[in-house]
Design an enzyme around this catalytic site. Structure first.
Site, PDB file in Angstrom:
ATOM      1  N   CYS A  91      13.112  18.924  34.268  1.00 27.43           N
ATOM      2  CA  CYS A  91      11.754  19.478  34.503  1.00 27.43           C
ATOM      3  C   CYS A  91      11.819  19.465  35.879  1.00 27.43           C
ATOM      4  O   CYS A  91      12.062  18.304  36.659  1.00 27.43           O
ATOM      5  CB  CYS A  91      10.825  18.689  33.933  1.00 27.43           C
ATOM      6  SG  CYS A  91       9.158  18.787  34.396  1.00 27.43           S
TER       7      CYS A  91
ATOM      8  N   CYS B 285      11.159  26.260  37.682  1.00 23.71           N
ATOM      9  CA  CYS B 285      10.600  25.654  36.548  1.00 23.71           C
ATOM     10  C   CYS B 285      11.573  25.706  35.193  1.00 23.71           C
ATOM     11  O   CYS B 285      11.728  27.153  34.925  1.00 23.71           O
ATOM     12  CB  CYS B 285       9.182  26.023  36.155  1.00 23.71           C
ATOM     13  SG  CYS B 285       8.547  25.548  34.412  1.00 23.71           S
TER      14      CYS B 285
ATOM     15  N   HIS C 108      11.072  26.137  32.262  1.00 22.19           N
ATOM     16  CA  HIS C 108      10.587  27.085  31.379  1.00 22.19           C
ATOM     17  C   HIS C 108      10.988  28.715  31.548  1.00 22.19           C
ATOM     18  O   HIS C 108      11.039  29.424  30.814  1.00 22.19           O
ATOM     19  CB  HIS C 108       8.914  26.878  31.136  1.00 22.19           C
ATOM     20  CG  HIS C 108       8.567  25.683  30.538  1.00 22.19           C
ATOM     21  ND1 HIS C 108       8.448  24.550  30.812  1.00 22.19           N
ATOM     22  CD2 HIS C 108       7.970  25.750  29.061  1.00 22.19           C
ATOM     23  CE1 HIS C 108       8.087  23.725  29.870  1.00 22.19           C
ATOM     24  NE2 HIS C 108       7.841  24.365  28.945  1.00 22.19           N
TER      25      HIS C 108
END
Length: 265
Positions: free
Chosen positions: A75, A189, A191
């Site tokens: 992260c 990020c 994600h």
């Protein structure tokens, strides 16, 4: 004797899967525990103080329970804020995740790069330092997007992403002064690589994306070189800090990615 200690991957949600995949490509027999702080999700809209207090405490509990050989903070937000504190607290190797500004600068022909992350990540002094050290001759434009994080999570819960919404988020970079010259975007990020195909479909022709996943995987492989692994790779363990209906929907998607069972911390 085979060593069954896992590699522990930690993220606020499912973004760290973009780091798990290249790691398993290099170390296919590695046992994996994937921990998602669903009770704290999303990190990008939390304060630095909240993240700095929360992440080391959670990782301490996870290390005590699962006894990993190595911890990966998969992260960018947690790494740019809490990595030094986690390393000070844990007596084992800890690998962090930082925006891939250095390789982006090496790739860029226009010398204008975009950094696409969470709001918390893109405002960190750590990003300023990376830009100064590795992209000093580039214009570095930044945009923080909570919406892309949500879309990545929804995708694994079975909800297709909206290309219109993705285009709106990318416009946060391209609409800035000099934004039309961006030729490389840093997915800052973990994600966002989960949406990279959709982002590439709506980005201007020729724009490339880069993230830190492959580099992190190589670092993990280097730190564990020469260590023993189980003869066959066991199923991954999926851990949520809150296991509600939303998490169960996501877990159903992750069952097809080698994480058949979800549990609560």
């Amino acid at each position: 004797m085979p060593d069954h200690r896992p590699i522990l991957f930690f993220d606020s949600g499912v973004g760290g899967l973009s780091v798990v995949a290249p790691t398993l490509a290099l170390i296919p027999d590695a046992p994996v525990v994937y921990a998602a702080d669903s009770a704290g999700f999303p990190y990008g809209t939390r304060t630095e103080a909240e993240i700095a207090a929360r992440v080391p405490a959670l990782l301490g509990r996870l290390v005590e329970r699962y006894r990993p050989r190595l911890v990966v903070i998969a992260c960018n937000t947690a790494s740019t804020i809490a990595l030094p504190a986690v390393r000070a607290a844990l007596d084992l190797p800890v690998v962090g995740t930082v925006p891939a500004i250095k390789p982006a600068a090496a790739m860029s022909a226009t010398r204008v790069i975009g950094v696409l992350g969470t709001e918390a990540t893109v405002r960190q002094p750590y990003v300023d330092d990376l830009a100064t050290r590795f992209a000093g001759d580039c214009i570095v434009l930044r945009h923080g997007s909570a919406a892309l994080v949500e879309m990545a999570e929804e995708t694994l819960a079975g909800v297709p992403p909206s290309l219109d919404r993705i285009g709106t988020e990318l416009a946060g970079l391209f609409s800035q002064p000099q934004g039309e010259r961006i030729d490389v975007i840093v997915n800052a990020c973990t994600h966002f690589p989960l949406l990279e195909g959709d982002m590439a479909a709506v980005a201007p022709t020729g724009v490339r994306f880069v993230d830190g996943g492959p580099g992190i995987a190589r670092r993990i492989a280097s730190l564990t070189q020469g260590q023993d692994w189980p003869a066959t790779s066991p199923p991954g363990r999926l851990v949520f800090t809150r296991l509600g209906e939303r998490e169960r929907q996501i877990a159903a998607g992750l069952a097809r990615r080698g994480f058949p069972v979800a549990e609560a911390l």
